[in-house]
Motif scaffolding. Structure first.
Motif, PDB file in Angstrom:
ATOM      1  N   ARG A 180      39.467  -4.223  12.734  1.00 14.02           N
ATOM      2  CA  ARG A 180      39.135  -4.987  11.522  1.00 14.02           C
ATOM      3  C   ARG A 180      37.980  -4.378  10.749  1.00 14.02           C
ATOM      4  O   ARG A 180      37.925  -4.474   9.524  1.00 14.02           O
ATOM      5  CB  ARG A 180      38.759  -6.428  11.893  1.00 14.02           C
ATOM      6  CG  ARG A 180      39.846  -7.207  12.597  1.00 14.02           C
ATOM      7  CD  ARG A 180      39.468  -8.678  12.746  1.00 14.02           C
ATOM      8  NE  ARG A 180      38.189  -8.883  13.436  1.00 14.02           N
ATOM      9  CZ  ARG A 180      38.078  -8.978  14.761  1.00 14.02           C
ATOM     10  NH1 ARG A 180      39.153  -8.883  15.524  1.00 14.02           N
ATOM     11  NH2 ARG A 180      36.898  -9.178  15.314  1.00 14.02           N
ATOM     12  N   THR A 181      37.032  -3.752  11.464  1.00 19.03           N
ATOM     13  CA  THR A 181      35.769  -3.386  10.822  1.00 19.03           C
ATOM     14  C   THR A 181      35.562  -1.905  10.551  1.00 19.03           C
ATOM     15  O   THR A 181      34.827  -1.544   9.634  1.00 19.03           O
ATOM     16  CB  THR A 181      34.590  -3.880  11.681  1.00 19.03           C
ATOM     17  OG1 THR A 181      34.630  -3.222  12.969  1.00 19.03           O
ATOM     18  CG2 THR A 181      34.664  -5.390  11.891  1.00 19.03           C
TER      19      THR A 181
ATOM     20  N   ARG B 294      45.547  -1.018  11.830  1.00 14.69           N
ATOM     21  CA  ARG B 294      44.899  -2.344  11.915  1.00 14.69           C
ATOM     22  C   ARG B 294      45.717  -3.307  12.786  1.00 14.69           C
ATOM     23  O   ARG B 294      45.760  -4.506  12.541  1.00 14.69           O
ATOM     24  CB  ARG B 294      44.708  -2.958  10.512  1.00 14.69           C
ATOM     25  CG  ARG B 294      43.997  -2.045   9.518  1.00 14.69           C
ATOM     26  CD  ARG B 294      42.613  -1.685   9.987  1.00 14.69           C
ATOM     27  NE  ARG B 294      41.898  -0.836   9.031  1.00 14.69           N
ATOM     28  CZ  ARG B 294      40.693  -0.292   9.242  1.00 14.69           C
ATOM     29  NH1 ARG B 294      40.078  -0.518  10.392  1.00 14.69           N
ATOM     30  NH2 ARG B 294      40.117   0.455   8.336  1.00 14.69           N
TER      31      ARG B 294
ATOM     32  N   ASP C 100      35.884   1.797   9.205  1.00 12.44           N
ATOM     33  CA  ASP C 100      36.499   2.376   8.002  1.00 12.44           C
ATOM     34  C   ASP C 100      37.400   3.541   8.400  1.00 12.44           C
ATOM     35  O   ASP C 100      37.228   4.178   9.440  1.00 12.44           O
ATOM     36  CB  ASP C 100      35.432   2.832   7.018  1.00 12.44           C
ATOM     37  CG  ASP C 100      34.600   3.986   7.541  1.00 12.44           C
ATOM     38  OD1 ASP C 100      35.010   5.144   7.360  1.00 12.44           O
ATOM     39  OD2 ASP C 100      33.538   3.718   8.156  1.00 12.44           O
TER      40      ASP C 100
END
Length: 231
Positions: free
Chosen positions: A115-116, A206, A118
């Motif tokens: 989720r976090t 993801r 990049d």
């Protein structure tokens, strides 16, 4: 022939750097020795002299002796006066506990990265993942452990918690993967190596469920590897 002990670092053979940090030649020698310990190429109870290890790694005895003293401070080896260093034994229970703690830390941390983290930072880990595969193909256990360490610590670093990375690095350094040799002999180390690329793909997609599945399977292999089995 051993190289002069006062020869500058730039003239000594290159050793891999871990974690993308600047490090002294002594630290790079310690990294290689630690990898040999984890891979089981330096066996518990055996006594190794600095000159014999220096000859094996193609370096002078001084950085090896200094690096082994660093490993002694970490409890990975014991000094044996006038002989060298004895690799400390690790019990099955200790190894089980290390693996359990790693699972508690690493699985939720890496799942959260789906989720976090990049995309650029995740893509930057592909070279290390490919190095793991290359080392597996070559049957180079020390290179395998070094690249594997660089990959996993680099991945955990994306969570932004330096203390977490330090804890896992310590646990990894205390672990033993005696089963790596058996996997090479059976031609099955490559499949384990490719899990790192599979994990990156899941993170880039993801897909938290897939990330959790790969991490759980991967750490399960760690448990079987220290026991000398395949898993």
């Amino acid at each position: 022939m051993a190289q002069p002990e006062n020869k500058p670092d730039s003239d000594l053979p290159a050793l891999p750097r871990l974690g993308g940090r600047r490090s002294s030649y002594r630290e790079r020698v310690a990294d290689a020795l630690r990898a040999a310990l984890i891979a089981g190429e330096l066996r518990p109870g055996e006594v190794y002299s600095a000159p014999s290890l220096a000859a094996r790694f193609g370096v002078s005895a001084t950085p090896v002796r200094e690096a082994m003293l660093d490993l002694a401070k970490e409890g990975l080896v014991d000094t044996v006066p006038n002989k060298g260093f004895r690799v400390t034994a690790v019990s099955d229970r200790q190894l089980d506990e290390y693996t359990h703690i790693r699972a508690l830390i690493e699985i939720p941390t890496v799942v959260a990265l789906a989720r976090t983290a990049d995309r650029v930072s995740l893509e930057a880990l592909h070279p290390a993942a490919r190095e793991i595969v290359t080392a597996a193909q070559a049957g180079d256990l020390i290179a395998y452990v070094e690249a594997d360490t660089r990959f996993h610590l680099g991945l955990l670093a994306l969570a932004g918690n330096a203390h977490l990375v330090e804890v896992v690095a310590d646990l990894r350094g205390r672990s033993r993967l005696y089963g790596l040799t058996a996997l090479v002999a059976a031609g099955r180390l490559l499949a384990s190596a490719e899990e790192h690329l599979e994990l990156l793909d899941a993170l880039l997609e993801r897909d938290e469920q897939a990330v959790r599945a790969v991490m759980t399977r991967h750490l399960g292999h760690v448990r079987s590897l220290w026991a000398g089995g395949e898993g």
